[in-house]
Design a protein around this motif. Structure first.
Motif, mmCIF file in Angstrom:
data_model
loop_
_atom_site.group_PDB
_atom_site.id
_atom_site.type_symbol
_atom_site.label_atom_id
_atom_site.label_comp_id
_atom_site.label_asym_id
_atom_site.label_seq_id
_atom_site.Cartn_x
_atom_site.Cartn_y
_atom_site.Cartn_z
ATOM 1 N N THR A 3 54.918 21.124 49.849
ATOM 2 C CA THR A 3 55.877 21.505 50.872
ATOM 3 C C THR A 3 56.525 22.841 50.497
ATOM 4 O OG1 THR A 3 56.339 19.195 51.314
ATOM 5 C CG2 THR A 3 57.961 20.791 52.080
ATOM 6 N N ASP A 4 56.552 23.741 51.442
ATOM 7 C CA ASP A 4 57.162 25.059 51.223
ATOM 8 C C ASP A 4 58.645 24.983 51.559
ATOM 9 O OD1 ASP A 4 57.961 27.687 51.112
ATOM 10 O OD2 ASP A 4 56.627 28.388 52.686
ATOM 11 N N HIS A 5 59.467 24.732 50.561
ATOM 12 C CA HIS A 5 60.912 24.630 50.770
ATOM 13 C C HIS A 5 61.555 26.000 50.950
ATOM 14 C CE1 HIS A 5 60.988 20.345 50.026
ATOM 15 N NE2 HIS A 5 60.200 20.556 48.979
ATOM 16 N N ARG A 7 60.163 28.489 52.685
ATOM 17 C CA ARG A 7 59.771 28.960 54.013
ATOM 18 C C ARG A 7 59.364 30.435 53.997
ATOM 19 N NH1 ARG A 7 60.267 25.833 58.546
ATOM 20 N NH2 ARG A 7 58.714 27.376 59.129
ATOM 21 N N TYR A 8 58.342 30.716 53.222
ATOM 22 C CA TYR A 8 57.808 32.069 53.140
ATOM 23 C C TYR A 8 57.362 32.585 54.498
ATOM 24 C CZ TYR A 8 57.894 31.766 48.069
ATOM 25 O OH TYR A 8 58.298 31.656 46.773
ATOM 26 N N ASP A 9 56.850 31.690 55.352
ATOM 27 C CA ASP A 9 56.406 32.110 56.671
ATOM 28 C C ASP A 9 57.558 32.682 57.482
ATOM 29 O OD1 ASP A 9 57.541 29.514 56.768
ATOM 30 O OD2 ASP A 9 56.420 28.999 58.569
ATOM 31 N N VAL A 10 58.713 32.056 57.410
ATOM 32 C CA VAL A 10 59.890 32.533 58.144
ATOM 33 C C VAL A 10 60.398 33.840 57.536
ATOM 34 C CG1 VAL A 10 62.286 31.995 58.774
ATOM 35 C CG2 VAL A 10 60.529 30.213 58.898
ATOM 36 N N GLU A 119 58.274 27.619 64.625
ATOM 37 C CA GLU A 119 58.922 27.644 63.317
ATOM 38 C C GLU A 119 57.969 27.199 62.217
ATOM 39 O OE1 GLU A 119 62.096 28.581 62.077
ATOM 40 O OE2 GLU A 119 61.981 29.641 63.975
ATOM 41 N N THR A 120 56.958 26.399 62.569
ATOM 42 C CA THR A 120 56.026 25.898 61.561
ATOM 43 C C THR A 120 54.729 26.693 61.531
ATOM 44 O OG1 THR A 120 55.131 24.315 63.131
ATOM 45 C CG2 THR A 120 56.940 23.557 61.717
ATOM 46 N N GLU A 123 52.514 32.682 58.679
ATOM 47 C CA GLU A 123 53.173 33.982 58.695
ATOM 48 C C GLU A 123 52.467 34.954 59.625
ATOM 49 O OE1 GLU A 123 51.519 36.452 54.963
ATOM 50 O OE2 GLU A 123 52.602 34.639 54.472
#
Length: 171
Positions: A3-5, A7-10, A119-120, A123
């Motif tokens: 799990t990416d806590h 949130r590199y994508d955001v 949001e999910t 990137e």
């Protein structure tokens, strides 16, 4: 998959929107340098988008604007930009939040950004896009032409290449 806590994508999406904000701020302050011009596609019904009822009826889902020769009063804020454009000879004032933008393209240098709206989503990716065909028949030459749906993948024959940011990271 972990799990990416963080949130590199955001974080990446927001950083790339910062690039767009900086480019538009420079254009507002100094005009467009050289041959640069911008195609900006956004979700016309997104929260914070301000369009006339006429334009919203014409482009209910998505709209592409071109900032090149005939725009005025470009003002860039932290969360949005506003600009004056003419559509069919009728002047309009648009407000577009950066969160509503789905793509940005500068054909003069073949640079583009595509933004996912979820949001999910993964990137955003910088893109090296093919040159627009020359001549008046080019779909890119028509101001405010509706853009292709964001979900439709590029066809291999179009020559577009999506470049992922991890491609440039050292392993």
């Amino acid at each position: 998959m972990a799990t990416d806590h963080i949130r590199y994508d955001v974080l990446a999406r927001d950083a790339l929107r910062g690039v767009l904000r900086k480019v538009l701020s420079d254009a507002a302050a100094h005009g467009l340098p050289g041959e640069h011009h911008f195609f900006i596609t956004f979700i016309s019904g997104a929260e914070g988008v301000k369009l006339s009822p006429r334009l919203l009826a014409q482009y209910p889902d998505e709209m592409t604007i071109i900032l090149q020769h005939q725009f005025w009063d470009l003002v860039v804020y932290e969360d949005r930009f506003e600009v004056g454009l003419s559509f069919g000879g009728i002047p309009e004032r648009l407000a577009v939040p950066f969160s509503a933008i789905t793509s940005f393209f500068d054909p003069s240098v073949q640079f583009g950004l595509k933004f996912e709206q979820s949001e999910t989503a993964p990137e955003p990716a910088a893109q090296n896009l093919p040159a627009a065909p020359a001549g008046p028949a080019s779909p890119l030459a028509a101001p405010a032409a509706p853009a292709e749906p964001a979900e439709e993948p590029a066809k291999p024959s179009e020559g577009a290449e999506v470049v992922r940011l991890d491609r440039f990271r050292k392993k």
